[in-house]
Scaffold this motif. Structure first.
Motif, PDB file in Angstrom:
ATOM      1  N   VAL A 121      34.035  35.198  30.891  1.00 53.66           N
ATOM      2  CA  VAL A 121      35.355  35.819  30.938  1.00 53.66           C
ATOM      3  C   VAL A 121      36.378  34.769  30.552  1.00 53.66           C
ATOM      4  CG1 VAL A 121      37.136  36.817  32.416  1.00 53.66           C
ATOM      5  CG2 VAL A 121      34.762  37.535  32.684  1.00 53.66           C
ATOM      6  N   GLN A 122      37.263  35.117  29.628  1.00 56.46           N
ATOM      7  CA  GLN A 122      38.346  34.229  29.210  1.00 56.46           C
ATOM      8  C   GLN A 122      39.661  34.815  29.687  1.00 56.46           C
ATOM      9  OE1 GLN A 122      38.681  33.551  24.994  1.00 56.46           O
ATOM     10  NE2 GLN A 122      40.601  32.411  25.183  1.00 56.46           N
ATOM     11  N   THR A 123      40.411  34.050  30.460  1.00 53.93           N
ATOM     12  CA  THR A 123      41.683  34.525  30.992  1.00 53.93           C
ATOM     13  C   THR A 123      42.855  34.053  30.134  1.00 53.93           C
ATOM     14  OG1 THR A 123      41.671  32.627  32.497  1.00 53.93           O
ATOM     15  CG2 THR A 123      40.859  34.714  33.360  1.00 53.93           C
ATOM     16  N   LYS A 124      44.034  34.571  30.435  1.00 52.92           N
ATOM     17  CA  LYS A 124      45.228  34.293  29.629  1.00 52.92           C
ATOM     18  C   LYS A 124      45.605  32.816  29.600  1.00 52.92           C
ATOM     19  CE  LYS A 124      47.221  38.882  30.367  1.00 52.92           C
ATOM     20  NZ  LYS A 124      48.339  39.678  30.951  1.00 52.92           N
ATOM     21  N   ASP A 125      45.246  32.066  30.625  1.00 52.92           N
ATOM     22  CA  ASP A 125      45.584  30.643  30.662  1.00 52.92           C
ATOM     23  C   ASP A 125      44.585  29.787  29.895  1.00 52.92           C
ATOM     24  OD1 ASP A 125      43.383  30.782  32.280  1.00 52.92           O
ATOM     25  OD2 ASP A 125      44.359  30.012  34.080  1.00 52.92           O
ATOM     26  N   GLY A 126      43.615  30.434  29.253  1.00 50.72           N
ATOM     27  CA  GLY A 126      42.641  29.708  28.440  1.00 50.72           C
ATOM     28  C   GLY A 126      41.362  29.354  29.162  1.00 50.72           C
ATOM     29  N   THR A 127      41.280  29.597  30.446  1.00 51.71           N
ATOM     30  CA  THR A 127      40.084  29.279  31.224  1.00 51.71           C
ATOM     31  C   THR A 127      38.927  30.202  30.847  1.00 51.71           C
ATOM     32  OG1 THR A 127      41.430  28.540  33.092  1.00 51.71           O
ATOM     33  CG2 THR A 127      39.121  29.063  33.544  1.00 51.71           C
ATOM     34  N   VAL A 128      37.755  29.604  30.649  1.00 48.42           N
ATOM     35  CA  VAL A 128      36.548  30.372  30.342  1.00 48.42           C
ATOM     36  C   VAL A 128      35.554  30.179  31.478  1.00 48.42           C
ATOM     37  CG1 VAL A 128      34.601  30.678  28.771  1.00 48.42           C
ATOM     38  CG2 VAL A 128      36.878  30.159  27.859  1.00 48.42           C
ATOM     39  N   THR A 129      35.180  31.257  32.133  1.00 46.27           N
ATOM     40  CA  THR A 129      34.223  31.220  33.238  1.00 46.27           C
ATOM     41  C   THR A 129      32.933  31.871  32.783  1.00 46.27           C
ATOM     42  OG1 THR A 129      36.051  31.420  34.823  1.00 46.27           O
ATOM     43  CG2 THR A 129      33.810  31.839  35.644  1.00 46.27           C
ATOM     44  N   GLU A 130      31.860  31.080  32.725  1.00 46.64           N
ATOM     45  CA  GLU A 130      30.578  31.590  32.247  1.00 46.64           C
ATOM     46  C   GLU A 130      29.760  32.181  33.386  1.00 46.64           C
ATOM     47  OE1 GLU A 130      28.371  29.330  29.442  1.00 46.64           O
ATOM     48  OE2 GLU A 130      30.108  28.145  28.813  1.00 46.64           O
ATOM     49  N   ALA A 131      28.833  33.077  32.995  1.00 46.17           N
ATOM     50  CA  ALA A 131      27.989  33.746  33.977  1.00 46.17           C
ATOM     51  C   ALA A 131      26.744  34.274  33.278  1.00 46.17           C
ATOM     52  CB  ALA A 131      28.753  34.897  34.636  1.00 46.17           C
ATOM     53  N   ASN A 132      25.835  34.837  34.064  1.00 39.59           N
ATOM     54  CA  ASN A 132      24.660  35.477  33.492  1.00 39.59           C
ATOM     55  C   ASN A 132      24.953  36.922  33.092  1.00 39.59           C
ATOM     56  OD1 ASN A 132      22.762  33.287  33.751  1.00 39.59           O
ATOM     57  ND2 ASN A 132      22.729  33.683  35.958  1.00 39.59           N
ATOM     58  N   GLU A 133      25.908  37.525  33.782  1.00 40.21           N
ATOM     59  CA  GLU A 133      26.281  38.889  33.450  1.00 40.21           C
ATOM     60  C   GLU A 133      27.674  39.199  33.987  1.00 40.21           C
ATOM     61  OE1 GLU A 133      26.481  41.180  31.490  1.00 40.21           O
ATOM     62  OE2 GLU A 133      24.550  42.225  31.656  1.00 40.21           O
ATOM     63  N   THR A 134      28.382  40.046  33.249  1.00 38.24           N
ATOM     64  CA  THR A 134      29.707  40.495  33.677  1.00 38.24           C
ATOM     65  C   THR A 134      29.735  42.018  33.673  1.00 38.24           C
ATOM     66  OG1 THR A 134      30.532  40.421  31.406  1.00 38.24           O
ATOM     67  CG2 THR A 134      30.869  38.457  32.755  1.00 38.24           C
ATOM     68  N   VAL A 135      30.433  42.580  34.656  1.00 30.37           N
ATOM     69  CA  VAL A 135      30.523  44.036  34.781  1.00 30.37           C
ATOM     70  C   VAL A 135      31.969  44.414  35.080  1.00 30.37           C
ATOM     71  CG1 VAL A 135      29.732  46.091  36.007  1.00 30.37           C
ATOM     72  CG2 VAL A 135      28.162  44.166  35.662  1.00 30.37           C
ATOM     73  N   VAL A 136      32.479  45.396  34.353  1.00 23.61           N
ATOM     74  CA  VAL A 136      33.830  45.893  34.593  1.00 23.61           C
ATOM     75  C   VAL A 136      33.776  46.898  35.742  1.00 23.61           C
ATOM     76  CG1 VAL A 136      35.809  47.119  33.643  1.00 23.61           C
ATOM     77  CG2 VAL A 136      34.489  45.561  32.191  1.00 23.61           C
ATOM     78  N   ARG A 137      34.611  46.688  36.753  1.00 25.97           N
ATOM     79  CA  ARG A 137      34.666  47.584  37.911  1.00 25.97           C
ATOM     80  C   ARG A 137      36.032  48.265  37.954  1.00 25.97           C
ATOM     81  NH1 ARG A 137      29.332  47.912  39.278  1.00 25.97           N
ATOM     82  NH2 ARG A 137      28.443  45.839  39.746  1.00 25.97           N
ATOM     83  N   THR A 138      36.034  49.552  38.201  1.00 28.41           N
ATOM     84  CA  THR A 138      37.286  50.324  38.314  1.00 28.41           C
ATOM     85  C   THR A 138      37.286  51.100  39.627  1.00 28.41           C
ATOM     86  OG1 THR A 138      36.257  52.127  37.039  1.00 28.41           O
ATOM     87  CG2 THR A 138      37.621  50.550  35.822  1.00 28.41           C
ATOM     88  N   PRO A 139      37.511  50.419  40.744  1.00 32.06           N
ATOM     89  CA  PRO A 139      37.500  51.091  42.043  1.00 32.06           C
ATOM     90  C   PRO A 139      38.668  52.070  42.203  1.00 32.06           C
ATOM     91  CG  PRO A 139      38.289  48.852  42.262  1.00 32.06           C
ATOM     92  CD  PRO A 139      37.809  48.991  40.854  1.00 32.06           C
ATOM     93  N   LEU A 140      38.461  53.082  43.001  1.00 31.79           N
ATOM     94  CA  LEU A 140      39.494  54.090  43.227  1.00 31.79           C
ATOM     95  C   LEU A 140      40.651  53.493  44.031  1.00 31.79           C
ATOM     96  CD1 LEU A 140      40.002  57.122  42.709  1.00 31.79           C
ATOM     97  CD2 LEU A 140      39.044  57.568  44.991  1.00 31.79           C
ATOM     98  N   PHE A 141      41.871  53.730  43.541  1.00 31.21           N
ATOM     99  CA  PHE A 141      43.103  53.271  44.197  1.00 31.21           C
ATOM    100  C   PHE A 141      43.231  51.747  44.249  1.00 31.21           C
ATOM    101  CE2 PHE A 141      42.062  57.320  46.537  1.00 31.21           C
ATOM    102  CZ  PHE A 141      42.940  58.109  45.807  1.00 31.21           C
ATOM    103  N   LYS A 142      42.463  51.047  43.427  1.00 34.32           N
ATOM    104  CA  LYS A 142      42.566  49.595  43.377  1.00 34.32           C
ATOM    105  C   LYS A 142      42.619  49.134  41.923  1.00 34.32           C
ATOM    106  CE  LYS A 142      40.171  48.567  47.723  1.00 34.32           C
ATOM    107  NZ  LYS A 142      39.044  47.828  48.358  1.00 34.32           N
ATOM    108  N   GLN A 143      43.109  47.923  41.727  1.00 32.64           N
ATOM    109  CA  GLN A 143      43.200  47.375  40.389  1.00 32.64           C
ATOM    110  C   GLN A 143      41.794  47.083  39.844  1.00 32.64           C
ATOM    111  OE1 GLN A 143      45.913  46.903  38.436  1.00 32.64           O
ATOM    112  NE2 GLN A 143      47.171  47.867  40.010  1.00 32.64           N
ATOM    113  N   PRO A 144      41.535  47.430  38.576  1.00 37.74           N
ATOM    114  CA  PRO A 144      40.221  47.130  37.992  1.00 37.74           C
ATOM    115  C   PRO A 144      40.019  45.626  37.850  1.00 37.74           C
ATOM    116  CG  PRO A 144      41.733  47.925  36.307  1.00 37.74           C
ATOM    117  CD  PRO A 144      42.428  48.119  37.630  1.00 37.74           C
ATOM    118  N   PHE A 145      38.769  45.212  37.866  1.00 42.31           N
ATOM    119  CA  PHE A 145      38.445  43.795  37.749  1.00 42.31           C
ATOM    120  C   PHE A 145      37.102  43.637  37.060  1.00 42.31           C
ATOM    121  CE2 PHE A 145      36.796  45.306  41.805  1.00 42.31           C
ATOM    122  CZ  PHE A 145      35.498  44.835  41.809  1.00 42.31           C
TER     123      PHE A 145
END
Length: 262
Positions: free
Chosen positions: A47-71
């Protein structure tokens, strides 16, 4: 007799609508590309964020919980709000934020290409003979974007943008020049065919007297059908010519492979 004449004119009108729809289907264009081959091969997921930071992982998943901000969740532990994310990658594709959505990358190289989905409202006019008003429907279309270099700004695709990107590489530049030259002829035929269809349709209407077609009406039928047939041929020609743009982009990206083999 008046009803017969009216029926003939209505039949011609419906024929115009049906044939025009067929022509529009023929004109469908698009680029080829695979999200799997357009990933960053040296990383599994990140995942690359707006400040330029890159966080590596084995897998990434988009979550969209109800009534909460997606992450975006990394390895079921780290959570990063999507509003802070510029780009991310999972096992299927590399995605970049474009027009408030994460667009998959379908071509990777000196020129990157992304694909987004545009949602729009289509307004139709009143139906023939019914006197009723038109309707509104929600439709989607594919929109492509180009990026010359991983750190460059992303631009909405157009032939002019593609031509600008490949100006510094002769083989790709020649392909774009071929596209431009053929496109001029296609535009001329498009005007001629449209005039033939409209003119033929008017002649059919004016040449219909009572319950019979006059020579003018028959001439209009020939002009109308000829314009439609040539219109379909011109649309096919336009679609084939569009492939020169993709060839130019792919040829531009092959420079990397050619340089590696030297």
């Amino acid at each position: 007799m008046k009803m017969t004449c009216l029926h003939a004119r209505n039949s011609s009108f419906y024929l115009l609508i049906v044939c025009s729809s067929l022509i529009s289907c023929v004109s469908t264009r698009g680029f080829h590309g695979e999200t799997a081959t357009a990933r960053d091969r040296d990383r599994k997921a990140f995942v690359q964020t707006k400040d330029g930071t890159v966080t590596e992982a084995n897998e990434t998943v988009v979550r969209t919980p109800l009534f909460k901000q997606p992450f975006i969740e990394l390895d079921k532990s780290v959570k990063i709000p999507t509003k802070d994310v510029v780009a991310y990658q999972n096992s299927q594709a590399y995605y970049r934020r474009i027009d408030l959505q994460f667009a998959p990358r379908i071509k990777k190289g000196l020129i990157n290409m992304y694909k987004t989905v545009d949602i729009y409202q289509d307004y139709s006019g009143p139906s023939a003979g019914s006197g009723r008003g038109g309707g509104r429907s929600t439709k989607t279309r594919i929109v492509y974007h180009l990026q010359k270099g991983d750190d460059a700004a992303v631009e909405r695709f157009s032939p002019a943008v593609a031509q600008t990107y490949v100006q510094d590489y002769a083989p790709s530049k020649e392909l774009m020049e071929t596209y431009a030259a053929k496109q001029k002829g296609i535009k001329v035929w498009s005007v001629v065919n449209t005039a033939a269809v409209v003119g033929g349709f008017l002649m059919m209407g004016q040449g219909t007297q009572r319950d019979a077609f006059t020579p003018v009406a028959y001439a209009g039928v020939g002009l109308f059908v000829g314009g439609l047939v040539n219109g379909v041929v011109n649309k096919v020609r336009k679609r084939k010519n569009f492939s020169n743009i993709e060839l130019a982009i792919d040829e531009y990206n092959r420079q990397l492979l050619k340089n590696r083999k030297r």
